[in-house]
Design an enzyme around this catalytic site. Structure first.
Site, PDB file in Angstrom:
ATOM      1  N   LYS A 108      -0.244  -4.132  -3.595  1.00  0.00           N
ATOM      2  CA  LYS A 108      -1.570  -3.579  -3.306  1.00  0.00           C
ATOM      3  C   LYS A 108      -1.654  -2.193  -3.949  1.00  0.00           C
ATOM      4  CE  LYS A 108      -4.832  -2.330   0.371  1.00  0.00           C
ATOM      5  NZ  LYS A 108      -4.979  -0.890   0.119  1.00  0.00           N
ATOM      6  N   ASP A 135      10.717   5.258  -9.267  1.00  0.00           N
ATOM      7  CA  ASP A 135      10.356   5.871 -10.548  1.00  0.00           C
ATOM      8  C   ASP A 135      11.082   7.195 -10.783  1.00  0.00           C
ATOM      9  OD1 ASP A 135       8.699   3.773 -11.039  1.00  0.00           O
ATOM     10  OD2 ASP A 135       6.813   4.894 -10.873  1.00  0.00           O
ATOM     11  N   SER A 161       0.819  -1.211   0.000  1.00  0.00           N
ATOM     12  CA  SER A 161       0.000   0.000   0.000  1.00  0.00           C
ATOM     13  C   SER A 161       0.858   1.268   0.000  1.00  0.00           C
ATOM     14  CB  SER A 161      -0.955  -0.055   1.201  1.00  0.00           C
ATOM     15  OG  SER A 161      -1.863   1.005   1.194  1.00  0.00           O
TER      16      SER A 161
END
Length: 550
Positions: A315, A301, A290
């Site tokens: 998740k 990223d 999460s």
């Protein structure tokens, strides 16, 4: 008739979407009407009087079970459970408790530092005999927990028995507002290396993280390890605020997209960072989920940190809380989230027909995305670390000893005996059990009647069963018996063979009694395979930069 024909023609000429909406709404209304009629007839005619909360509650639970595990109904009676989930706060004494099959009683397993239980003098192993005038003997954990909790500021008397001395005591405890720390431990580990253990994303987690970072920065921190292993997540905004500490303002960190477009939301960094250059390694594992994945994934990223460990949980869903009649709450999945590269890392597709089932996204169907520096990353299946480092795994005997599977409570009794004989110990970073201590533990285990199932013996029994079924056993009986004799597990031999890891696990348990959760973390870092790999990488800046600029 003419009106009916006109109505049908109108339906046929409606756009497909409108037609589908009409069909859907009719289906919903029909099934609600059927459900209402069924319950009315049950309530009126069924042979026994039905408890409405239970029967309808079961129906609600069954409906939600066909969706996903994060969509849950909280009636008023369970409102505190939802509040604890969202905020990490509750009112009580601040201690983990568990039931012991051996003592047939619930006991204090871990009091939290500076919380009412610890401040009142409760220790690990204390058997809870009574709360006020109500006996707790033989009561399960949930029953005892319900009576330990209450409004902050209220007091009660607790009657306990301390197994190490056999002494029975009564203590007065005042319940307090309990909030588990989001950062249970942080500190400098030498050579300018800082470490922050973040174990949840509850309210204020980002502030606690920032405070720890600034504190270590003042003391000379030059590189950082963020530990998100076993962090199940929490609030999105806390994750965004933590990422914001290390990346510039106005960057998109996470985007929520769902069925109702007006409820979609984009989270951008909204303040100036405090350090955009410090080298960072983020530790993750299969229980990193999460908001933890948002943090790790965004830093990956944006090429702001090296992710290390094993693949995360996956998740990629977001929940929203909705108020219901009679003070109930519905926590339901409303969005998928997308991190800076544009990927969603949800690992499981939840199908809602046939009562609900799941489909795991295979790697072969995952799509390629790119980080800011052009490195390939994929969606589906969680966050794949830049460097995979598998942890040391516990041996079979260690797993039995260090868990509640052991009904003899062998480890618990040894730890309590050790603590009774040692009023103090050295700090977590220096503490180790001696060889003599381990020998004493070994004898304790052998004398306790401890038993466990050997994996190799289990496999052999299955093989024998299969061989008999297929008719091959008699021809190989002698060989099977010879193997069986060699594979009979010997507890003493297994304790010697797994000495180092069992000794470390024991020491971590003991340190926790004296120094609480922060002590256990500080001790285990010394022997942590993944932490050692992070230290090694951060000691080689050429390799570190090479990974982020592939």
């Amino acid at each position: 008739m003419r009106k009916l024909i006109v109505f049908i023609i109108a339906l046929l000429t409606l756009p497909a979407a409108a037609q589908n909406d009409t069909d859907h709404n009719f289906t919903v209304a029909k099934n609600l009407e059927v459900f209402n009629a069924i319950y009315k007839n049950l309530d009126l005619l069924y042979v026994d009087r039905l408890p409405a909360d239970t029967v309808i509650g079961n129906a609600v639970d069954a409906m939600l079970e066909s969706l996903d595990p994060y969509t849950e109904y909280y009636p008023q009676a369970k409102g505190k459970d939802l509040k604890l989930l969202m905020t990490g706060k509750y009112a009580g004494v601040g201690a983990l408790i568990r039931y012991s099959p051996k003592y047939k009683n619930t006991f204090i397993d871990e009091p939290y530092e500076n919380m009412p239980a610890a401040n009142a003098g409760l220790r690990k192993g204390d058997l809870i005999l009574a709360i006020d005038a109500l006996s707790m003997e033989g009561k399960p954990t949930q029953f005892v927990s319900d009576h330990l909790r209450g409004d902050a500021g209220t007091t009660f008397m607790i009657k306990i028995k301390r197994p190490s001395t056999g002494k029975i005591m009564k203590l007065k405890i005042t319940r307090g507002a309990i909030k588990m720390p989001a950062v249970p431990y942080y500190g400098l580990l030498g050579n300018g290396l800082g470490y922050i253990n973040l174990n949840q994303f509850t309210e204020g987690a980002a502030k606690d993280f920032r405070r720890a970072f600034v504190d270590m920065k003042k003391d000379g921190m030059q590189k950082l390890v963020i530990d998100l292993r076993n962090n199940g997540g929490g609030l999105e905004n806390e994750a965004v605020d933590i990422v914001n500490l290390f990346v510039p303002k106005d960057l998109m960190i996470v985007s929520n997209r769902g069925k109702v477009k007006r409820l979609d939301r984009n989270y951008k960094t909204n303040s100036e960072p405090i350090d955009t250059v410090i080298p960072i390694v983020v530790l993750v594992n299969g229980n990193t989920a999460s908001s933890s994945e948002i943090t790790a994934g965004a830093l990956q990223d944006l090429d702001r940190a090296v992710i290390m460990g094993t693949r995360t949980y996956g998740k990629g869903l977001v929940q929203t809380t909705v108020d219901l009649p009679y003070n109930g709450k519905l926590k339901l999945t409303t969005h998928k989230y997308y991190i800076p590269s544009g990927r969603c890392i949800q690992a499981v597709n939840y199908k809602h027909d046939r009562g609900g089932y799941t489909e795991h996204v295979p790697d072969s169907l995952s799509r390629i995305f790119h980080t800011r520096n052009g490195r390939e990353v994929r969606d589906g299946g969680g966050i794949k670390p830049d460097i995979e480092v598998k942890p040391d795994t516990a041996s079979n005997i260690q797993s039995y000893l260090m868990s509640v599977i052991d009904s003899t409570e062998t480890v618990l009794e040894y730890v309590l005996d050790y603590v009774a004989k040692h009023p103090t110990i050295v700090g977590p970073s220096e503490f180790e059990l001696s060889d003599a201590d381990y020998e004493a533990f070994k004898q304790h285990v052998l004398n306790s009647g401890f038993k466990y199932d050997g994996v190799s013996e289990k496999i052999l029994k299955e093989l024998v069963k299969t061989a008999k079924f297929e008719g091959y056993y008699d021809d190989a009986k002698a060989e099977f018996e010879a193997i069986e004799n060699k594979l009979k597990h010997n507890v003493a031999k297994d304790l010697d063979y797994n000495r180092d890891r069992i000794k470390q696990a024991l020491a971590a348990d003991i340190v926790g009694v004296y120094y609480y959760q922060r002590g256990t973390i500080a001790y285990t870092l010394k022997h942590d395979k993944q932490m050692k790999a992070a230290k090694k990488l951060l000691g080689n800046m050429t390799e570190y930069r090479k990974i982020l600029n592939k």
